[in-house]
Design an enzyme around this catalytic site. Sequence first.
Site, PDB file in Angstrom:
ATOM      1  N   ASP A   1     -11.679   6.358  15.563  1.00  7.74           N
ATOM      2  CA  ASP A   1     -12.501   7.370  14.896  1.00  7.74           C
ATOM      3  C   ASP A   1     -13.765   7.672  15.693  1.00  7.74           C
ATOM      4  OD1 ASP A   1     -13.552   4.872  14.374  1.00  7.74           O
ATOM      5  OD2 ASP A   1     -13.668   5.116  12.204  1.00  7.74           O
TER       6      ASP A   1
ATOM      7  N   ARG B   1       0.802  -1.223   0.000  1.00 11.52           N
ATOM      8  CA  ARG B   1       0.000   0.000   0.000  1.00 11.52           C
ATOM      9  C   ARG B   1       0.838   1.277   0.000  1.00 11.52           C
ATOM     10  NH1 ARG B   1      -5.245  -1.146   3.964  1.00 11.52           N
ATOM     11  NH2 ARG B   1      -5.998  -3.022   2.869  1.00 11.52           N
TER      12      ARG B   1
ATOM     13  N   HIS C   1     -13.830   2.354   1.536  1.00 11.29           N
ATOM     14  CA  HIS C   1     -14.123   1.077   0.884  1.00 11.29           C
ATOM     15  C   HIS C   1     -15.476   0.517   1.314  1.00 11.29           C
ATOM     16  CE1 HIS C   1     -12.407  -0.107   4.776  1.00 11.29           C
ATOM     17  NE2 HIS C   1     -13.161  -1.184   4.667  1.00 11.29           N
TER      18      HIS C   1
ATOM     19  N   ASP D   1      -4.296   4.011   4.757  1.00  9.99           N
ATOM     20  CA  ASP D   1      -3.334   3.697   3.702  1.00  9.99           C
ATOM     21  C   ASP D   1      -3.993   3.172   2.431  1.00  9.99           C
ATOM     22  OD1 ASP D   1      -4.133   1.251   4.629  1.00  9.99           O
ATOM     23  OD2 ASP D   1      -2.173   0.631   5.387  1.00  9.99           O
ATOM     24  N   ASP D   2      -5.322   3.100   2.402  1.00  9.07           N
ATOM     25  CA  ASP D   2      -6.024   2.735   1.167  1.00  9.07           C
ATOM     26  C   ASP D   2      -6.823   3.919   0.621  1.00  9.07           C
ATOM     27  OD1 ASP D   2      -7.961   2.826   3.114  1.00  9.07           O
ATOM     28  OD2 ASP D   2      -8.936   0.935   2.564  1.00  9.07           O
TER      29      ASP D   2
END
EC number: 2.4.1.222
Length: 362
Positions: free
Chosen positions: A273, A111, A297, A184-185
């Site tokens: 979060d 990634r 995602h 990281d995506d």
Amino acid sequence: MHLSHVASNKTCFLLSLAFCALLVLLIPSLQPPQRQADLPQPRPHAKPAKHPLKNSLYRPNEDTRGGGFTQTPPPDNLEKMDDLNSHYRDFLDLRDIFIAVKTTRKYHKSRLQLLSQTWVSRAKEQTFIFTDGEDKELRLKAGLNIINTNCSAAHTRQALCCKMSVEYDKFIESQKKWFCHVDDDNYVILPSLLELLSSYSHTQDVYLGRPSLDHPIEAAERVKSDGSVSVKFWFATGGAGFCISRGLALKMSPWASLGNFITTAEKIRLPDDCTIGYIIEALLEVPLTHTGLFHSHLENLQRLPAENILRQVTLSYGGFENRRNVVSVGGAFSLAEDPTRFKTVHCKLYPDTEWCPRKTRH
């Protein structure tokens, strides 16, 4: 004669009372108004500043996890609103933004190499990689700002909150105006991020992001008397990214700085979060500004209109379980060559990039 004198005195007495009552009523209006203390300025409207973001604000429909999008048409008086709110805006440079990327060592090659090749290459000084293992090869090869948090590599609540705690402290140390967290995506479209944040003042209380739920989360807040109370609040999903103004971040300090973030997270037993949302919405009573410009995602990314992809702030892609969940954008790279579509997006934004196919360059 005596009766006349008494009547006269009584009349004078009543007139005196009436005059005094009139004075009592008039005195407040005759005094100069007291100067009020300076009040905090209202937050700006939750909208991007101007074209192109002006026409590309999307919000999730009721099925947020499904990734439905509804375009929000700009009001007729948007230009006037821009003028009225211009004094709220920051004249931002990328150097004013602290971009934190959360990762783990096992994703360094798969990634981080992709990110360093694409959007991070355009913001190396502003991007800080928070990981859980040392990687000298990656540090030297990519020239990235890699911060080893020494947190656990496990994907647990404690490990995630440990990394977020370090992110927060490093941002406060940086003196930068904005804190933006991504995973990281995520692909960060830097021009869109800069324009969005420029619509607000970093001194105000601003919490920008996209919820992964269509309703506030409810948590049991543990209290000292061995009991608990229920609290409800919105939170921006870390998988899509979120941004916090410096003014608001400083107010979070009692619950977030120097390890306090981990303690706060344990109080509600929720991930990083969610804990951010708890501190901001439940404790500081600052509402989340919902925006559909951030994407994770968890959404159906194929439903994002192709003509608006480059106007978003963050993009993502599906994991091993859903590799086809990527944005629908055409270009010189096939899906096999660019399964995340990050390279395709990057070459559309920066066609002069050395490794972009020649036919996509100007």
